[in-house]
Design a protein around this motif. Structure first.
Motif, PDB file in Angstrom:
ATOM      1  N   THR A  82      -2.511  21.582 -55.300  1.00 31.20           N
ATOM      2  CA  THR A  82      -2.051  22.035 -56.616  1.00 31.20           C
ATOM      3  C   THR A  82      -2.763  21.255 -57.722  1.00 31.20           C
ATOM      4  OG1 THR A  82       0.078  22.528 -55.611  1.00 31.20           O
ATOM      5  CG2 THR A  82       0.019  22.458 -58.002  1.00 31.20           C
ATOM      6  N   ASP A 133      -0.048  29.726 -55.141  1.00 32.86           N
ATOM      7  CA  ASP A 133       0.289  28.454 -54.487  1.00 32.86           C
ATOM      8  C   ASP A 133       1.396  28.681 -53.448  1.00 32.86           C
ATOM      9  OD1 ASP A 133       0.388  25.771 -53.948  1.00 32.86           O
ATOM     10  OD2 ASP A 133       0.819  25.132 -56.004  1.00 32.86           O
ATOM     11  N   GLU A 134       1.405  27.852 -52.423  1.00 36.41           N
ATOM     12  CA  GLU A 134       2.391  27.932 -51.327  1.00 36.41           C
ATOM     13  C   GLU A 134       2.287  29.288 -50.621  1.00 36.41           C
ATOM     14  OE1 GLU A 134       3.869  25.232 -50.564  1.00 36.41           O
ATOM     15  OE2 GLU A 134       4.033  24.037 -52.389  1.00 36.41           O
TER      16      GLU A 134
END
Ligand SMILES: Nc1ncnc2c1ncn2[C@@H]1O[C@H](COP(=O)(O)OP(=O)(O)O)[C@@H](O)[C@H]1O
Ligand SMILES: [Mg+2]
Length: 397
Positions: free
Chosen positions: A66, A177-178
């Motif tokens: 991140t 993200d993720e």
């Protein structure tokens, strides 16, 4: 009025003071001031973004994915032709959640003013309507979300960035993200097929998909029979080399009138197995214990602090394991990882059968307790293994 003005000034001074007093940062993505190294990765990512190349970033948790994407986003903030949209899908549990979040963030992050959010929603989406609710955030007094009014909004939502990009004459990079979360959804493969079939025809949008759970992402992107096979450039984020940490940590100590040797930073680094977040956290603890100059005794103290801070979490993790899983963990701790399927080890640790080993491995990977690379099995969290060594009585059942 006057009171709120003074309150704001006070809050700002307090915040600045806090930043100066906090030479290390963990728990949230590292910002510009706390960002070190990643020079090659930053260049590669930026080049991919500027040239419309899809990118996948994989690393264990808290190594700096991140932070890296944020860094590139900062670098590109002035680029009017290429706009980054960042979406964190960690809390997404259903396809519906995904579409809602995706549409909301694309609209929000490509519009500069709230009026524009509304016009863009009306202009680009027919199956979703904007809902505005007051928020306590002084910068964004109104929070926007989208509510579906039709059932067939999936393609419309997935095409949204392409339509905005084409109309504005820009390129959009959608950073998700993720992303491992997508692999965990019900009917995930069908969903992934849908995403890929729409995304691969887009010309003005590229994607950066990143997350942890290495085995899951490796499967999604590296396995021929999965929809995202060969979707883009795969970047395995490595550890930040110790030399960068030595310089960074030394500077942080010096700026605050304290000292630390390269040797001690190396010890910190190796204790946390190069995990970026833990390097920052342990350095912070060492720094907090240090009056003038850090030494081995202070480090020992700081390590205990770190273990104590994680104690409750680790207990919870242990409590979530079955007896077989606990015994397996015991075998890994005893260094039997590479021989785990040998009959002697299975018997010694009471692991049942070799078929059982496969099941246990899968479960422990899913729970992010272990990482497997070929024959090498290691604990995902380096501090967890230190903690286990001190608390191995908890594994005897
Ligand atoms: N380039 C970096 N320089 C300094 N610290 C970093 C860097 N990258 C990560 N960190 C540290 O690691 C922590 C976790 O980083 P993050 O980007 O959230 O990791 P990930 O997204 O891989 O889980 C940050 O809070 C910070 O303490
Ligand atoms: Mg992250």
């Amino acid at each position: 009025m006057l009171l709120s003005f003074f309150f704001r000034i006070f809050a700002e001074i307090f915040q600045r003071g806090a930043i100066m007093k906090t030479p290390f940062m963990y728990g949230v993505a590292a910002d510009a001031m706390h960002f070190t190294d990643r020079e090659a990765e930053t260049r590669r990512l930026q080049l991919n973004f500027e040239n419309g190349i899809n990118t996948i970033i994989i690393s264990p948790r808290r190594w700096g994915k991140t932070s890296l994407v944020n860094k590139v986003a900062d670098n590109m903030a002035g680029n009017k032709d290429c706009k980054l949209v960042r979406i964190d899908v960690f809390s997404v549990r259903t396809e519906e959640d995904f579409y809602q979040l995706f549409a909301t963030e694309i609209i929000k992050q490509t519009s500069s003013r709230i009026e524009e959010w509304l016009t863009n929603t009306r202009h680009f989406l027919s199956s979703l309507v904007p809902v505005m609710t007051p928020s306590s955030d002084p910068i964004n007094p109104v929070s926007l979300s989208l509510k579906s009014v039709g059932t067939h909004y999936d393609e419309e939502v997935l095409n949204l960035p392409e339509r905005i990009a084409t109309e504005k004459g820009i390129h959009i990079v959608v950073c998700i993200d993720e992303f491992q979360q997508i692999g965990e959804l019900a009917n995930s493969i069908t969903f992934q097929k849908k995403l890929r079939s729409v995304w691969q025809h887009q010309h003005s949008v590229s994607y950066c998909l990143y997350g942890s759970k290495r085995h899951l992402l490796m499967n999604m992107f590296g396995n021929r029979s999965y929809p995202f096979y060969k979707f883009g450039d795969v970047l395995f984020l490595e550890r930040i080399p110790v030399a960068y940490w030595q310089e960074y940590v030394r500077k942080r100590f010096e700026q605050t009138g304290k000292g630390i040797s390269d040797q001690l930073v190396e010890e910190i680094y190796s204790y946390v197995d190069g995990n970026s977040s833990y390097v920052q956290q342990l350095c912070w603890l060492v720094w907090a214990h240090t009056q003038k100059s850090a030494d081995a005794e202070i480090l020992a103290e700081a390590k205990l602090d770190l273990l104590r801070q994680n104690h409750a979490l680790f207990i919870e993790q242990i409590n979530s394991l079955t007896s077989y899983q606990l015994r397996f963990v015991g075998a890994i701790l005893a260094g039997k990882g590479s021989e785990i399927s040998h009959k002697a080890v299975i018997d010694e640790f009471g692991l049942g059968s070799s078929a059982n080993i496969v099941t246990i491995k899968q479960a422990l990977q899913k729970k992010e307790i272990i990482d497997i690379e070929g024959k090498d099995i290691r604990f995902s969290d380096p501090i967890f293994s230190h903690w286990l060594r001190l608390n191995n009585h908890l594994l005897i059942i």
